[in-house]
Design an enzyme around this catalytic site. Structure first.
Site, PDB file in Angstrom:
ATOM      1  N   PHE A   1       0.852  -1.189   0.000  1.00  0.00           N
ATOM      2  CA  PHE A   1       0.000   0.000   0.000  1.00  0.00           C
ATOM      3  C   PHE A   1       0.890   1.241   0.000  1.00  0.00           C
ATOM      4  O   PHE A   1       1.860   1.314   0.742  1.00  0.00           O
ATOM      5  CB  PHE A   1      -0.922  -0.006   1.226  1.00  0.00           C
ATOM      6  CG  PHE A   1      -2.047   0.977   1.121  1.00  0.00           C
ATOM      7  CD1 PHE A   1      -3.173   0.681   0.372  1.00  0.00           C
ATOM      8  CD2 PHE A   1      -1.966   2.199   1.753  1.00  0.00           C
ATOM      9  CE1 PHE A   1      -4.211   1.593   0.263  1.00  0.00           C
ATOM     10  CE2 PHE A   1      -2.996   3.119   1.653  1.00  0.00           C
ATOM     11  CZ  PHE A   1      -4.120   2.819   0.907  1.00  0.00           C
TER      12      PHE A   1
ATOM     13  N   GLU B   1       0.255  -4.887   8.535  1.00  0.00           N
ATOM     14  CA  GLU B   1       0.664  -6.294   8.506  1.00  0.00           C
ATOM     15  C   GLU B   1       2.159  -6.498   8.748  1.00  0.00           C
ATOM     16  O   GLU B   1       2.616  -7.631   8.918  1.00  0.00           O
ATOM     17  CB  GLU B   1       0.271  -6.923   7.164  1.00  0.00           C
ATOM     18  CG  GLU B   1      -1.223  -7.070   6.965  1.00  0.00           C
ATOM     19  CD  GLU B   1      -1.951  -5.776   6.621  1.00  0.00           C
ATOM     20  OE1 GLU B   1      -3.158  -5.685   6.906  1.00  0.00           O
ATOM     21  OE2 GLU B   1      -1.315  -4.845   6.076  1.00  0.00           O
TER      22      GLU B   1
ATOM     23  N   ILE C   1      -0.089   7.735   5.485  1.00  0.00           N
ATOM     24  CA  ILE C   1      -0.343   9.164   5.280  1.00  0.00           C
ATOM     25  C   ILE C   1      -1.666   9.522   5.953  1.00  0.00           C
ATOM     26  O   ILE C   1      -2.681   8.850   5.747  1.00  0.00           O
ATOM     27  CB  ILE C   1      -0.387   9.497   3.773  1.00  0.00           C
ATOM     28  CG1 ILE C   1       0.946   9.120   3.115  1.00  0.00           C
ATOM     29  CG2 ILE C   1      -0.706  10.979   3.560  1.00  0.00           C
ATOM     30  CD1 ILE C   1       0.950   9.183   1.599  1.00  0.00           C
TER      31      ILE C   1
ATOM     32  N   GLY D   1      -8.554  11.883   6.530  1.00  0.00           N
ATOM     33  CA  GLY D   1      -9.602  12.579   7.260  1.00  0.00           C
ATOM     34  C   GLY D   1     -10.234  11.782   8.384  1.00  0.00           C
ATOM     35  O   GLY D   1     -11.167  12.255   9.028  1.00  0.00           O
ATOM     36  N   THR D   2      -9.730  10.558   8.636  1.00  0.00           N
ATOM     37  CA  THR D   2     -10.305   9.722   9.693  1.00  0.00           C
ATOM     38  C   THR D   2      -9.219   9.310  10.685  1.00  0.00           C
ATOM     39  O   THR D   2      -8.040   9.609  10.497  1.00  0.00           O
ATOM     40  CB  THR D   2     -10.933   8.444   9.092  1.00  0.00           C
ATOM     41  OG1 THR D   2      -9.879   7.623   8.568  1.00  0.00           O
ATOM     42  CG2 THR D   2     -11.926   8.770   7.990  1.00  0.00           C
TER      43      THR D   2
ATOM     44  N   HIS E   1      -8.087   6.447  11.069  1.00  0.00           N
ATOM     45  CA  HIS E   1      -7.380   5.281  10.534  1.00  0.00           C
ATOM     46  C   HIS E   1      -5.862   5.431  10.647  1.00  0.00           C
ATOM     47  O   HIS E   1      -5.155   4.481  10.982  1.00  0.00           O
ATOM     48  CB  HIS E   1      -7.802   5.079   9.069  1.00  0.00           C
ATOM     49  CG  HIS E   1      -7.255   3.848   8.446  1.00  0.00           C
ATOM     50  ND1 HIS E   1      -6.244   3.869   7.519  1.00  0.00           N
ATOM     51  CD2 HIS E   1      -7.579   2.543   8.618  1.00  0.00           C
ATOM     52  CE1 HIS E   1      -5.967   2.633   7.147  1.00  0.00           C
ATOM     53  NE2 HIS E   1      -6.758   1.813   7.794  1.00  0.00           N
TER      54      HIS E   1
ATOM     55  N   PHE F   1      12.875   0.564  11.944  1.00  0.00           N
ATOM     56  CA  PHE F   1      11.585   1.176  11.621  1.00  0.00           C
ATOM     57  C   PHE F   1      11.760   2.160  10.472  1.00  0.00           C
ATOM     58  O   PHE F   1      12.219   3.285  10.653  1.00  0.00           O
ATOM     59  CB  PHE F   1      11.038   1.889  12.860  1.00  0.00           C
ATOM     60  CG  PHE F   1       9.633   2.381  12.707  1.00  0.00           C
ATOM     61  CD1 PHE F   1       8.564   1.508  12.781  1.00  0.00           C
ATOM     62  CD2 PHE F   1       9.376   3.723  12.511  1.00  0.00           C
ATOM     63  CE1 PHE F   1       7.259   1.960  12.655  1.00  0.00           C
ATOM     64  CE2 PHE F   1       8.076   4.189  12.384  1.00  0.00           C
ATOM     65  CZ  PHE F   1       7.017   3.307  12.457  1.00  0.00           C
TER      66      PHE F   1
ATOM     67  N   ARG G   1      10.664  12.367   2.131  1.00  0.00           N
ATOM     68  CA  ARG G   1      11.386  11.415   2.981  1.00  0.00           C
ATOM     69  C   ARG G   1      11.752  10.125   2.249  1.00  0.00           C
ATOM     70  O   ARG G   1      12.420   9.264   2.802  1.00  0.00           O
ATOM     71  CB  ARG G   1      10.553  11.113   4.226  1.00  0.00           C
ATOM     72  CG  ARG G   1      10.541  12.295   5.180  1.00  0.00           C
ATOM     73  CD  ARG G   1       9.367  12.273   6.135  1.00  0.00           C
ATOM     74  NE  ARG G   1       9.414  13.402   7.056  1.00  0.00           N
ATOM     75  CZ  ARG G   1       9.092  14.651   6.747  1.00  0.00           C
ATOM     76  NH1 ARG G   1       8.711  14.956   5.527  1.00  0.00           N
ATOM     77  NH2 ARG G   1       9.163  15.615   7.646  1.00  0.00           N
TER      78      ARG G   1
END
Length: 157
Positions: free
Chosen positions: A22, A59, A83, A86-87, A89, A114, A128
């Site tokens: 993703f 995951e 990223i 608006g929620t 998540h 990380f 980045r």
């Protein structure tokens, strides 16, 4: 006085790179940076690098845990991008990825670097992943190698 400090050259290190699909347009740049750093600076051989693709950043901890439990790797580099939207998540995914990867490192006693970007917007992520702010994938890879060497020194001290 004894001072222990790792170096980034680790030609015999076996490194797994777990990368989220993703946001792949960002993550592939992180992967390129990580592989370049492992090979060019760390002198890690191609045959000692394993790339594992996960669906997303959430995951990564489970995959990192399985890689660590296999005892086939000296370090794991986790790469992904979360990223803010608006929620809520973002908080859940970023938080679980961060805490989960940290738990794997502590439980398995293996370096888990990380390299998951957690940014406010796509512009920050792009910066980045190899533009203005360097490549965080490369930084994570070098951190993993330095930790491999440092742990070896601690064990030998």
């Amino acid at each position: 006085m004894k001072v222990l400090e790792g170096s980034v050259a680790a030609p015999n290190a076996k490194v797994a790179v777990a990368i989220a699909r993703f946001n792949s347009f960002i993550n592939e740049s992180l992967l390129e940076g990580a592989i370049d750093a492992l090979k060019r600076i760390g002198q890690v051989k191609d045959e000692n690098i394993t790339i594992v693709r996960t669906p997303g950043a959430y995951e990564l901890p489970l995959v990192a845990r399985r890689l660590a439990e296999s005892k086939k790797f000296d370090a794991i580099v986790a790469l992904g991008t979360v990223i803010r939207g608006g929620t809520a998540h973002f908080e859940y995914v970023a938080g679980e990825a961060s805490s989960g990867l940290g738990k794997v490192a502590m439980d398995a006693e293996i370096p888990v670097a990380f390299g998951v970007l957690t940014t406010e917007n796509i512009e920050q992520a792009i910066e980045r992943a190899g533009t203005k702010a360097g490549n965080k994938g490369a930084e994570a890879a070098l951190t993993a190698l330095e930790m491999v060497n440092l742990i070896q020194q601690i064990d030998a001290a």
